[in-house]
Design an enzyme around this catalytic site. Structure first.
Site, mmCIF file in Angstrom:
data_model
loop_
_atom_site.group_PDB
_atom_site.id
_atom_site.type_symbol
_atom_site.label_atom_id
_atom_site.label_comp_id
_atom_site.label_asym_id
_atom_site.label_seq_id
_atom_site.Cartn_x
_atom_site.Cartn_y
_atom_site.Cartn_z
ATOM 1 C CD GLN A 78 -3.080 0.834 0.441
ATOM 2 O OE1 GLN A 78 -3.552 -0.271 0.308
ATOM 3 N NE2 GLN A 78 -3.573 1.884 -0.160
ATOM 4 C CG PHE A 79 1.993 3.581 -3.653
ATOM 5 C CD1 PHE A 79 2.052 4.944 -3.899
ATOM 6 C CD2 PHE A 79 1.087 2.809 -4.372
ATOM 7 C CE1 PHE A 79 1.235 5.523 -4.854
ATOM 8 C CE2 PHE A 79 0.274 3.377 -5.326
ATOM 9 C CZ PHE A 79 0.336 4.735 -5.567
ATOM 10 C CB THR A 80 -1.973 5.283 -0.965
ATOM 11 O OG1 THR A 80 -2.623 4.192 -0.334
ATOM 12 C CG2 THR A 80 -2.064 5.164 -2.476
#
Length: 147
Positions: A78-80
């Site tokens: 989950q890079f966000t």
């Protein structure tokens, strides 16, 4: 490195209408990696997740770990989690690690969880994923280890 941990009754991840990871009781982990992260942060967070006591005992106190309750893990990259919303209306993701580094450390994180005897299902790194869950409690914690 950041991990958003959600205690769940069930969770699944789907890519292109195919379920690729699914668990019953345990944790849904959303995992974000930043530029400075190394295996030190990976190991610390995986060990923290494995030993964290957020499941209730017979007295309804959070005294049991995921290992104590034979729970499973669904780990989703989950890079966000490193989205910066301080300026403007569109998040900036400059703090998220480049995909090659992030994927390597994400895989090492999952491997480290498995060394604790945990069953770990995963999403697909870099893919557009649909994540479904039934939050238990709800119990949601942000875990972070800075380099």
């Amino acid at each position: 490195m950041r991990v958003l941990l959600q205690r769940v009754k069930e969770a699944s991840v789907t890519v292109d209408e195919e379920t690729i990871g699914q668990i019953e009781a345990g944790y849904l982990l959303l995992v974000g990696v930043t530029h400075e992260d190394t295996e030190t942060e990976v190991n610390w967070l995986a060990d923290k997740v494995a030993g964290l006591r957020v499941f209730e005992d017979a007295d309804e106190k959070m005294n049991l770990s995921i290992q104590d309750v034979d729970g499973k893990v669904l780990s989703v990259s989950q890079f966000t989690l490193y989205g910066d919303t301080l300026k403007g209306r569109r998040p900036a993701f400059t703090q998220a690690a480049k995909p090659d580094i992030a994927e390597r450390l994400y895989e090492k994180f999952n491997e480290r969880l498995r060394t604790h005897g945990l069953v770990v299902e995963t999403g697909k790194f870099g893919a557009m994923m649909d994540v479904a869950l039934v939050n238990d409690g709800p119990v949601t914690l942000m875990l972070e280890k800075n380099a």
